[in-house]
Design a protein around this motif. Structure first.
Motif, PDB file in Angstrom:
ATOM      1  N   GLY A   1      49.035  33.133  36.997  1.00 50.13           N
ATOM      2  CA  GLY A   1      49.633  33.786  38.315  1.00 50.13           C
ATOM      3  C   GLY A   1      49.442  32.989  39.545  1.00 50.13           C
ATOM      4  O   GLY A   1      49.170  31.757  39.333  1.00 50.13           O
ATOM      5  N   GLU A   2      50.251  33.400  40.688  1.00 50.73           N
ATOM      6  CA  GLU A   2      50.217  32.580  41.525  1.00 50.73           C
ATOM      7  C   GLU A   2      49.254  33.062  42.725  1.00 50.73           C
ATOM      8  O   GLU A   2      48.630  33.765  42.756  1.00 50.73           O
ATOM      9  CB  GLU A   2      51.632  32.996  42.369  1.00 50.73           C
ATOM     10  CG  GLU A   2      52.851  32.704  41.336  1.00 50.73           C
ATOM     11  CD  GLU A   2      53.217  31.170  41.121  1.00 50.73           C
ATOM     12  OE1 GLU A   2      52.423  30.538  41.789  1.00 50.73           O
ATOM     13  OE2 GLU A   2      54.184  30.686  40.304  1.00 50.73           O
ATOM     14  N   GLY A   3      49.227  32.148  43.871  1.00 48.43           N
ATOM     15  CA  GLY A   3      48.489  32.559  44.918  1.00 48.43           C
ATOM     16  C   GLY A   3      46.907  31.761  44.866  1.00 48.43           C
ATOM     17  O   GLY A   3      46.998  30.977  44.060  1.00 48.43           O
ATOM     18  N   ASP A   4      46.130  32.098  45.741  1.00 48.83           N
ATOM     19  CA  ASP A   4      44.878  31.403  45.802  1.00 48.83           C
ATOM     20  C   ASP A   4      43.848  31.911  44.628  1.00 48.83           C
ATOM     21  O   ASP A   4      44.227  32.933  43.950  1.00 48.83           O
ATOM     22  CB  ASP A   4      44.157  31.570  47.192  1.00 48.83           C
ATOM     23  CG  ASP A   4      43.909  32.874  47.722  1.00 48.83           C
ATOM     24  OD1 ASP A   4      44.031  33.715  46.723  1.00 48.83           O
ATOM     25  OD2 ASP A   4      43.595  33.213  48.548  1.00 48.83           O
ATOM     26  N   GLU A   5      42.438  31.328  44.541  1.00 51.37           N
ATOM     27  CA  GLU A   5      41.976  31.992  43.503  1.00 51.37           C
ATOM     28  C   GLU A   5      41.671  33.327  43.552  1.00 51.37           C
ATOM     29  O   GLU A   5      41.352  33.904  42.359  1.00 51.37           O
ATOM     30  CB  GLU A   5      40.559  30.997  43.497  1.00 51.37           C
ATOM     31  CG  GLU A   5      39.622  31.265  42.467  1.00 51.37           C
ATOM     32  CD  GLU A   5      40.161  31.290  41.007  1.00 51.37           C
ATOM     33  OE1 GLU A   5      39.571  32.006  40.159  1.00 51.37           O
ATOM     34  OE2 GLU A   5      40.920  30.327  40.671  1.00 51.37           O
ATOM     35  N   THR A   6      41.383  34.118  44.660  1.00 56.97           N
ATOM     36  CA  THR A   6      40.861  35.279  44.730  1.00 56.97           C
ATOM     37  C   THR A   6      42.172  36.179  44.149  1.00 56.97           C
ATOM     38  O   THR A   6      42.020  37.172  43.445  1.00 56.97           O
ATOM     39  CB  THR A   6      40.818  35.661  46.253  1.00 56.97           C
ATOM     40  OG1 THR A   6      39.645  34.934  46.688  1.00 56.97           O
ATOM     41  CG2 THR A   6      40.483  37.344  46.404  1.00 56.97           C
TER      42      THR A   6
END
Length: 219
Positions: A75-80
């Protein structure tokens, strides 16, 4: 560079026959580079998020740290954001066996598991990497064609993940294709033939081998 694709069945017990055979194959091949089904960002700490990666991938990442590289995409985005999306997909995956699928989807699910089971029952690496087993395992991606309604995001996620994995492996192989040595890709069974096809289409000059092609099963 020669490329070797080895499929695994993700099992919790890392002392099983599959893992022992996998270690033996790697000793025999002596790879210069090892690609694993782990996100590059998590490669140095593969067990930091329990359950995220298959145990054999974590074991190899730690045992072959000097030559290991990751290619997974979650998935994309930061770790959260990635963790939240992955948790959602895993929750849906856990419900697949009892999902309210169309009759044809339910039939596919049952037939897939029934036909692949004989190749997996003994946890034998060579049996699960046989041509017939890989052909069967490769059909799994088509199951997501039946996933509609609440399962549609799950289907979209895993289709995108399959494409991202192919792309990442092709890019990593291309980066070292001109150097001598052996590169081993360890990946879930269902991905093997799609990765083989992607490599042959994108890098026709690179020799790509399956386990059954080059390592005879032990007597």
């Amino acid at each position: 560079m020669q490329v070797f694709l080895i499929g695994t069945n993700h099992l919790a017990d890392t002392h099983n026959l599959m893992v022992r055979q996998l270690k033996g194959v790697l000793v025999q091949l002596q790879p210069a580079r090892l690609l694993l089904e782990i996100r590059p960002a998590d490669l140095a700490r593969p067990t930091a998020s329990p359950g995220r990666y298959a145990p054999e991938m974590c074991l190899l990442a730690q045992g072959y740290a000097a030559i290991a590289h990751g290619f997974d995409w979650l998935g994309e985005g930061d770790e959260t954001a990635v963790a939240a999306r992955l948790a959602e997909q895993q929750n849906l995956s856990a419900q697949l066996g009892s999902a309210d699928l169309p009759p044809a989807g339910q039939a596919f699910y049952a037939r897939y598991n029934q036909e692949l089971a004989p190749f997996l029952q003994d946890h034998d690496l060579f049996a699960m990497n046989s041509p017939q087993a890989l052909q069967l395992a490769g059909q799994w991606i088509t199951f997501y064609d039946w996933c509609s309604g609440p399962f549609a995001p799950l289907a979209d996620f895993y289709r995108q993940r399959a494409l991202r994995i192919n792309q990442a492996i092709v890019e990593q192989v291309a980066a070292v294709a001109a150097t001598p040595g052996r590169l081993v890709v360890v990946i879930g069974l269902s991905h093997v033939l799609r990765v083989q096809q992607a490599l042959r289409q994108s890098l026709p000059g690179v020799a790509v081998h399956l386990l059954a092609d080059i390592v005879p099963a032990a007597e």
